[in-house]
Design a protein around this motif. Sequence first.
Motif, PDB file in Angstrom:
ATOM      1  N   ASP A   1       4.380  26.112 -17.827  1.00 18.12           N
ATOM      2  CA  ASP A   1       3.692  25.706 -18.991  1.00 18.12           C
ATOM      3  C   ASP A   1       3.634  27.598 -19.255  1.00 18.12           C
ATOM      4  O   ASP A   1       5.073  28.147 -21.083  1.00 18.12           O
ATOM      5  N   GLU A   2       4.338  28.622 -18.639  1.00 19.40           N
ATOM      6  CA  GLU A   2       4.800  29.782 -19.110  1.00 19.40           C
ATOM      7  C   GLU A   2       6.217  30.388 -18.704  1.00 19.40           C
ATOM      8  O   GLU A   2       6.821  31.440 -18.813  1.00 19.40           O
ATOM      9  N   GLY A   3       6.620  29.517 -18.286  1.00 22.31           N
ATOM     10  CA  GLY A   3       8.429  29.318 -19.065  1.00 22.31           C
ATOM     11  C   GLY A   3       8.778  29.388 -17.030  1.00 22.31           C
ATOM     12  O   GLY A   3      10.375  30.873 -17.125  1.00 22.31           O
ATOM     13  N   ARG A   4       7.820  29.951 -16.550  1.00 24.28           N
ATOM     14  CA  ARG A   4       8.723  30.512 -14.963  1.00 24.28           C
ATOM     15  C   ARG A   4       9.298  30.479 -13.847  1.00 24.28           C
ATOM     16  O   ARG A   4       9.644  28.841 -13.918  1.00 24.28           O
ATOM     17  N   GLU A   5      10.008  31.064 -13.348  1.00 18.84           N
ATOM     18  CA  GLU A   5      10.790  29.581 -12.232  1.00 18.84           C
ATOM     19  C   GLU A   5      11.043  31.415 -11.098  1.00 18.84           C
ATOM     20  O   GLU A   5      10.762  32.192 -10.935  1.00 18.84           O
ATOM     21  N   GLY A   6      11.841  30.637  -9.833  1.00 15.31           N
ATOM     22  CA  GLY A   6      11.288  31.604  -8.806  1.00 15.31           C
ATOM     23  C   GLY A   6      10.592  30.650  -8.095  1.00 15.31           C
ATOM     24  O   GLY A   6       9.484  30.102  -7.971  1.00 15.31           O
ATOM     25  N   LEU A   7       9.779  31.959  -6.908  1.00 10.58           N
ATOM     26  CA  LEU A   7       8.964  31.817  -5.896  1.00 10.58           C
ATOM     27  C   LEU A   7       7.535  31.709  -6.497  1.00 10.58           C
ATOM     28  O   LEU A   7       7.241  32.857  -7.245  1.00 10.58           O
ATOM     29  N   HIS A   8       7.085  30.584  -6.375  1.00  9.55           N
ATOM     30  CA  HIS A   8       5.703  30.294  -6.454  1.00  9.55           C
ATOM     31  C   HIS A   8       4.358  31.053  -5.777  1.00  9.55           C
ATOM     32  O   HIS A   8       3.814  31.418  -6.455  1.00  9.55           O
ATOM     33  N   HIS A   9       4.801  30.458  -4.952  1.00  5.01           N
ATOM     34  CA  HIS A   9       3.776  31.232  -3.841  1.00  5.01           C
ATOM     35  C   HIS A   9       4.987  31.345  -2.707  1.00  5.01           C
ATOM     36  O   HIS A   9       4.951  30.752  -2.000  1.00  5.01           O
ATOM     37  N   VAL A  10       4.111  32.286  -1.341  1.00  7.92           N
ATOM     38  CA  VAL A  10       4.157  31.533   0.137  1.00  7.92           C
ATOM     39  C   VAL A  10       3.036  31.402   0.974  1.00  7.92           C
ATOM     40  O   VAL A  10       2.143  31.430   0.387  1.00  7.92           O
ATOM     41  N   CYS A  11       2.940  30.927   2.241  1.00  5.85           N
ATOM     42  CA  CYS A  11       2.119  30.321   2.511  1.00  5.85           C
ATOM     43  C   CYS A  11       1.520  30.282   3.622  1.00  5.85           C
ATOM     44  O   CYS A  11       3.201  31.422   4.626  1.00  5.85           O
ATOM     45  N   ILE A  12       1.078  30.925   4.066  1.00 10.93           N
ATOM     46  CA  ILE A  12       0.049  31.086   5.891  1.00 10.93           C
ATOM     47  C   ILE A  12      -0.962  30.310   6.714  1.00 10.93           C
ATOM     48  O   ILE A  12      -1.391  30.036   5.408  1.00 10.93           O
ATOM     49  N   THR A  13      -0.321  30.322   7.719  1.00 14.73           N
ATOM     50  CA  THR A  13      -1.174  28.915   8.636  1.00 14.73           C
ATOM     51  C   THR A  13      -2.719  30.052   9.023  1.00 14.73           C
ATOM     52  O   THR A  13      -2.465  30.751   9.865  1.00 14.73           O
ATOM     53  N   VAL A  14      -3.856  29.817   8.802  1.00 14.31           N
ATOM     54  CA  VAL A  14      -5.015  30.071   9.772  1.00 14.31           C
ATOM     55  C   VAL A  14      -5.675  29.182  10.977  1.00 14.31           C
ATOM     56  O   VAL A  14      -5.686  27.741   9.868  1.00 14.31           O
ATOM     57  N   SER A  15      -6.365  29.340  11.842  1.00 13.55           N
ATOM     58  CA  SER A  15      -7.380  28.922  12.122  1.00 13.55           C
ATOM     59  C   SER A  15      -8.693  28.667  11.436  1.00 13.55           C
ATOM     60  O   SER A  15      -9.685  27.682  12.524  1.00 13.55           O
ATOM     61  N   ASP A  16      -9.380  29.682  10.672  1.00  9.93           N
ATOM     62  CA  ASP A  16     -10.642  29.839   9.772  1.00  9.93           C
ATOM     63  C   ASP A  16     -10.083  30.454   8.620  1.00  9.93           C
ATOM     64  O   ASP A  16      -9.919  31.690   8.084  1.00  9.93           O
ATOM     65  N   LEU A  17     -10.300  28.791   8.203  1.00 13.07           N
ATOM     66  CA  LEU A  17      -9.902  29.628   6.760  1.00 13.07           C
ATOM     67  C   LEU A  17     -10.990  29.941   6.152  1.00 13.07           C
ATOM     68  O   LEU A  17     -11.341  31.071   4.880  1.00 13.07           O
ATOM     69  N   ALA A  18     -12.415  29.998   6.685  1.00 12.12           N
ATOM     70  CA  ALA A  18     -14.169  30.530   5.859  1.00 12.12           C
ATOM     71  C   ALA A  18     -13.312  32.696   6.379  1.00 12.12           C
ATOM     72  O   ALA A  18     -13.848  32.972   5.759  1.00 12.12           O
ATOM     73  N   ARG A  19     -12.861  32.782   7.369  1.00 12.83           N
ATOM     74  CA  ARG A  19     -12.196  34.336   7.550  1.00 12.83           C
ATOM     75  C   ARG A  19     -11.504  34.478   6.997  1.00 12.83           C
ATOM     76  O   ARG A  19     -11.679  35.344   5.956  1.00 12.83           O
ATOM     77  N   ALA A  20     -10.731  33.649   6.610  1.00 15.83           N
ATOM     78  CA  ALA A  20      -9.637  34.146   5.008  1.00 15.83           C
ATOM     79  C   ALA A  20     -10.278  34.151   4.211  1.00 15.83           C
ATOM     80  O   ALA A  20      -9.589  34.997   2.555  1.00 15.83           O
ATOM     81  N   ARG A  21     -11.048  33.352   4.161  1.00 15.62           N
ATOM     82  CA  ARG A  21     -11.689  33.925   2.246  1.00 15.62           C
ATOM     83  C   ARG A  21     -12.594  35.055   2.006  1.00 15.62           C
ATOM     84  O   ARG A  21     -12.342  35.471   1.308  1.00 15.62           O
ATOM     85  N   ARG A  22     -12.550  35.766   3.299  1.00 14.29           N
ATOM     86  CA  ARG A  22     -13.667  36.212   3.252  1.00 14.29           C
ATOM     87  C   ARG A  22     -13.191  37.189   3.481  1.00 14.29           C
ATOM     88  O   ARG A  22     -12.973  39.101   2.674  1.00 14.29           O
ATOM     89  N   VAL A  23     -11.402  37.591   3.993  1.00 13.59           N
ATOM     90  CA  VAL A  23     -10.033  38.705   4.343  1.00 13.59           C
ATOM     91  C   VAL A  23     -10.291  38.529   2.447  1.00 13.59           C
ATOM     92  O   VAL A  23      -9.869  39.751   1.410  1.00 13.59           O
ATOM     93  N   CYS A  24      -9.650  37.979   1.907  1.00  9.58           N
ATOM     94  CA  CYS A  24      -9.259  37.551   0.157  1.00  9.58           C
ATOM     95  C   CYS A  24     -10.302  38.537  -0.175  1.00  9.58           C
ATOM     96  O   CYS A  24      -9.730  39.128  -1.097  1.00  9.58           O
ATOM     97  N   ALA A  25     -11.180  38.143  -0.156  1.00 11.40           N
ATOM     98  CA  ALA A  25     -12.292  38.661  -0.929  1.00 11.40           C
ATOM     99  C   ALA A  25     -12.728  40.363  -1.357  1.00 11.40           C
ATOM    100  O   ALA A  25     -12.808  40.730  -1.667  1.00 11.40           O
ATOM    101  N   GLN A  26     -12.177  40.506   0.440  1.00 12.26           N
ATOM    102  CA  GLN A  26     -12.572  42.367   0.317  1.00 12.26           C
ATOM    103  C   GLN A  26     -11.413  42.289   0.171  1.00 12.26           C
ATOM    104  O   GLN A  26     -10.894  44.152  -0.678  1.00 12.26           O
ATOM    105  N   ALA A  27     -10.394  42.063   0.276  1.00 15.95           N
ATOM    106  CA  ALA A  27      -8.681  42.623  -1.009  1.00 15.95           C
ATOM    107  C   ALA A  27      -8.557  42.270  -2.713  1.00 15.95           C
ATOM    108  O   ALA A  27      -7.860  42.888  -2.795  1.00 15.95           O
TER     109      ALA A  27
END
Length: 178
Positions: free
Chosen positions: A90-116
């Motif tokens: 809808d915003e008419g964007r092109e190019g890279l949408h996202h990068v992906c990281i795989t993790v073994s503990d998504l709860a920890r990843a959520r905490r890290v993201c919130a802290q950041a």
Amino acid sequence: MNQPLISQLGPVMQLAFVPRDFDAALRHWTETMGVGPFFRMEHIRLLDCRYRGEPCDADFSIALAYWGDVQIELIEQHNEAPSIYKRWRDEGREGLHHVCITVSDLARARRVCAQAGARVEQEGHVAGGGEVIYVDTGAGPGSLVEIIELPAATLDFFAGMREACRVWDGREPVRKLG
């Protein structure tokens, strides 16, 4: 730096795009870039999906291939449900949408993201097991970070896909799965 940073969750394993013309993007990646074969999965719906905290029923298809060890993902949304993909188009964007990281503990990843200070834009569960969040880090190039926890069977499937791409001879550039 004492607090964990998003980059410390793991290396980027995927570059994802939401192109205006999905078929043209597939041709570009296979014919110009020489990446393939792409494995296409159609009409995916995340379980318990939420976009900006609200229920989301985005119907989308993906095509996955590997360029060396980096997975390339192309995404096409089929309906008008609010989502990170629809907003991007809808915003008419092109190019890279996202990068992906795989993790073994998504709860920890959520905490890290919130802290950041990263905000969860979309989240859900993957059929067959696994959970995913897409976070907006609030600055930079405008692309999101996908953080996904997957079962071993899916990671093994990706390893097989990566090997198929490594030995690809140019035939059957798109292969439908499921």
